[in-house]
Design a protein around this motif. Structure first.
Motif, PDB file in Angstrom:
ATOM      1  N   ASP A 161      -0.686  37.455  58.187  1.00  0.00           N
ATOM      2  CA  ASP A 161      -0.296  38.912  57.860  1.00  0.00           C
ATOM      3  C   ASP A 161      -1.221  39.248  56.767  1.00  0.00           C
ATOM      4  N   GLY A 162      -2.200  39.862  56.742  1.00  0.00           N
ATOM      5  CA  GLY A 162      -2.765  40.279  55.841  1.00  0.00           C
ATOM      6  C   GLY A 162      -2.910  41.798  55.650  1.00  0.00           C
ATOM      7  N   ALA A 163      -1.422  42.349  55.739  1.00  0.00           N
ATOM      8  CA  ALA A 163      -1.191  43.792  55.835  1.00  0.00           C
ATOM      9  C   ALA A 163      -1.811  44.532  54.517  1.00  0.00           C
ATOM     10  N   GLY A 164      -1.521  43.577  53.272  1.00  0.00           N
ATOM     11  CA  GLY A 164      -2.111  44.314  52.035  1.00  0.00           C
ATOM     12  C   GLY A 164      -3.634  44.073  51.820  1.00  0.00           C
ATOM     13  N   MET A 165      -4.363  43.480  52.827  1.00  0.00           N
ATOM     14  CA  MET A 165      -5.862  43.248  52.402  1.00  0.00           C
ATOM     15  C   MET A 165      -6.879  44.342  52.910  1.00  0.00           C
ATOM     16  N   PHE A 166      -7.723  44.509  52.352  1.00  0.00           N
ATOM     17  CA  PHE A 166      -8.937  45.168  53.025  1.00  0.00           C
ATOM     18  C   PHE A 166     -10.066  45.050  52.303  1.00  0.00           C
ATOM     19  N   VAL A 167     -10.035  44.759  50.873  1.00  0.00           N
ATOM     20  CA  VAL A 167     -11.258  44.642  50.119  1.00  0.00           C
ATOM     21  C   VAL A 167     -12.031  43.524  50.198  1.00  0.00           C
ATOM     22  N   GLU A 168     -11.533  42.237  50.284  1.00  0.00           N
ATOM     23  CA  GLU A 168     -11.759  41.061  50.305  1.00  0.00           C
ATOM     24  C   GLU A 168     -11.293  40.287  51.543  1.00  0.00           C
ATOM     25  N   VAL A 169     -11.961  40.092  52.734  1.00  0.00           N
ATOM     26  CA  VAL A 169     -11.295  39.445  53.830  1.00  0.00           C
ATOM     27  C   VAL A 169     -12.160  38.430  54.339  1.00  0.00           C
ATOM     28  N   GLU A 170     -11.656  37.343  54.424  1.00  0.00           N
ATOM     29  CA  GLU A 170     -12.399  36.207  55.065  1.00  0.00           C
ATOM     30  C   GLU A 170     -11.929  36.094  56.562  1.00  0.00           C
ATOM     31  N   PHE A 171     -12.999  36.234  57.524  1.00  0.00           N
ATOM     32  CA  PHE A 171     -12.813  36.199  58.730  1.00  0.00           C
ATOM     33  C   PHE A 171     -12.882  34.857  59.167  1.00  0.00           C
ATOM     34  N   ALA A 172     -11.971  34.331  60.182  1.00  0.00           N
ATOM     35  CA  ALA A 172     -12.568  33.221  60.818  1.00  0.00           C
ATOM     36  C   ALA A 172     -11.797  33.146  62.271  1.00  0.00           C
ATOM     37  N   ASN A 173     -11.554  31.916  62.895  1.00  0.00           N
ATOM     38  CA  ASN A 173     -10.928  32.119  64.230  1.00  0.00           C
ATOM     39  C   ASN A 173      -9.440  32.263  64.128  1.00  0.00           C
ATOM     40  N   THR A 174      -8.683  31.945  62.978  1.00  0.00           N
ATOM     41  CA  THR A 174      -7.402  32.361  62.989  1.00  0.00           C
ATOM     42  C   THR A 174      -7.538  33.980  62.759  1.00  0.00           C
TER      43      THR A 174
END
Ligand SMILES: Cc1ncc(COP(=O)(O)O)c(C=O)c1O
Length: 365
Positions: A161-174
């Motif tokens: 739940d990365g609701a507050g993220m946008f600026v630095e986001v690490e994408f993976a399979n999850t």
């Protein structure tokens, strides 16, 4: 009173060219051209391959859709491990996806649930665990790859739940869900997206976002209506045009805060704040459990404050019924953290005034 949150979205002038395109296209929903463009541009922004990001009507429903996909239709009443230190949208989404919230504690330093805490909690859970949800506190970048390893090791799917993220986001399979609600740093009114490098999962999420239907109009999966209208996509596109400018302004404010707050003994920020990331809201931590007193002091000096996550979810009326592990760090955060003003509109002078007032408060303790 200086508002704690003063969202400024893009102007109507910037949206009009996109609205004109809707008139020309005469397509208003159901994966229309503007929504597809918004998804394409967000993929480009985050350096993701096509199909790895899908928008949804808001962050809460995006969480619900992602959980339905992770559940493979077979986890009714299974537990969903999640921090109590979050907004109530997190347990609400789990419950509406057929899972039972089970609250666990967070890390003292980052305020987030870590794989280590989750693994420890798994040893004593009172039932079968269908999923783990970790939450980004106020934009703190969750190390998503670590959660891929957790899933490999335990076999339990994870949702960020990365609701507050946008600026630095690490994408993976999850998969990760980001909210684009007005109060978040990239706000488009209401909106959210789900992203994962796992294309099969994203294909299933695309169906579940549209009642679980494929082109034969048969529901092959349990789903809901999480689709985004072309009008909302128009706002998102105009907002994205403005993002380079807006994010630069917000980063400068976050840096200024970081610089001034780091001089005040007894106040700290989450790791990396004002350097590599910021969120839509700013929350500080006092060394002592004085957040309530600080809030009163700041209010007396015309500075609005907010306890964004109150005392945690486990104490709120609707969620008290769900079980939890002991939550010592959550209790500390509830009494020692406080939301202070943050917005594009905040002037340098106002930031200095807020930091001076905080300094005076801390010195008086
Ligand atoms: C941690 C968290 N999760 C989920 C949400 C829900 O997002 P939305 O408001 O887009 O539904 C929020 C919104 O504030 C949030 O803070």
């Amino acid at each position: 009173m200086m508002p704690v949150c003063r969202p400024v979205l893009t102007t109507h002038e910037a949206i009009i060219p996109y609205l004109k395109r809707i008139d020309d296209n005469q397509v208003y929903g159901n994966d229309g051209p503007l929504l597809l463009e918004l998804e394409r541009r967000l993929c480009h922004h985050f350096n993701l391959e096509k199909g790895r990001l899908l928008c949804a009507v808001n962050g809460t429903v995006a969480l619900q859709v992602a959980l339905l996909a992770l559940s493979e239709n077979k986890m009714n009443n299974f537990l969903c491990l999640m921090p109590s230190w979050t907004f109530t949208a997190t347990p609400a989404a789990a419950f509406s996806a057929g899972l039972t919230p089970y609250f666990v504690d967070v890390d003292k330093e980052t305020w987030a649930l870590t794989p280590e805490i989750a693994e420890k909690a798994l040893k004593n859970v009172p039932g079968k665990v269908g999923c783990v949800m970790t939450v980004s506190p106020f934009g703190y970048p969750i190390p998503t790859e670590e959660w891929d390893f957790f899933t490999e090791k335990t076999g339990i799917p994870v949702l960020v739940d990365g609701a507050g993220m946008f600026v630095e986001v690490e994408f993976a399979n999850t998969p990760i869900v980001v909210s684009m609600h007005t109060t978040k740093c990239f706000g488009m009114g209401e909106g959210g997206f789900i992203a994962s490098k796992n294309l099969n999962l994203m294909e299933e999420i695309a169906y579940r976002r549209n009642f679980g239907m494929s082109s034969d109009r048969l529901s092959h999966f349990i789903g809901t209506n999480a689709k985004v209208s072309e009008y909302a996509a128009a706002v998102g596109l105009a907002q994205l045009d403005d993002w380079p400018n807006k994010s630069q302004i917000l980063l400068e404010k976050a840096r200024l805060y970081k610089e001034q707050l780091s001089k005040i003994r007894g106040i700290r920020l989450q790791p990396g704040y004002g350097e590599s990331w910021f969120g839509g809201n700013l929350v500080i931590e006092f060394e002592k459990p004085v957040a309530l007193e600080a809030s009163e002091f700041l209010n007396q000096h015309d500075i609005e404050t907010k306890f964004w996550w109150r005392q945690g979810c486990h104490l709120q009326e609707a969620y008290r019924q769900f079980e939890s592990t002991p939550l010592p760090n959550t209790e500390i955060l509830a009494s020692s953290t406080l939301g202070i003003p943050f917005s594009v509109k905040l002037s340098e002078h106002e930031i200095s005034y807020i930091c001076d007032t905080l300094n005076r408060f801390v010195e008086s303790k």
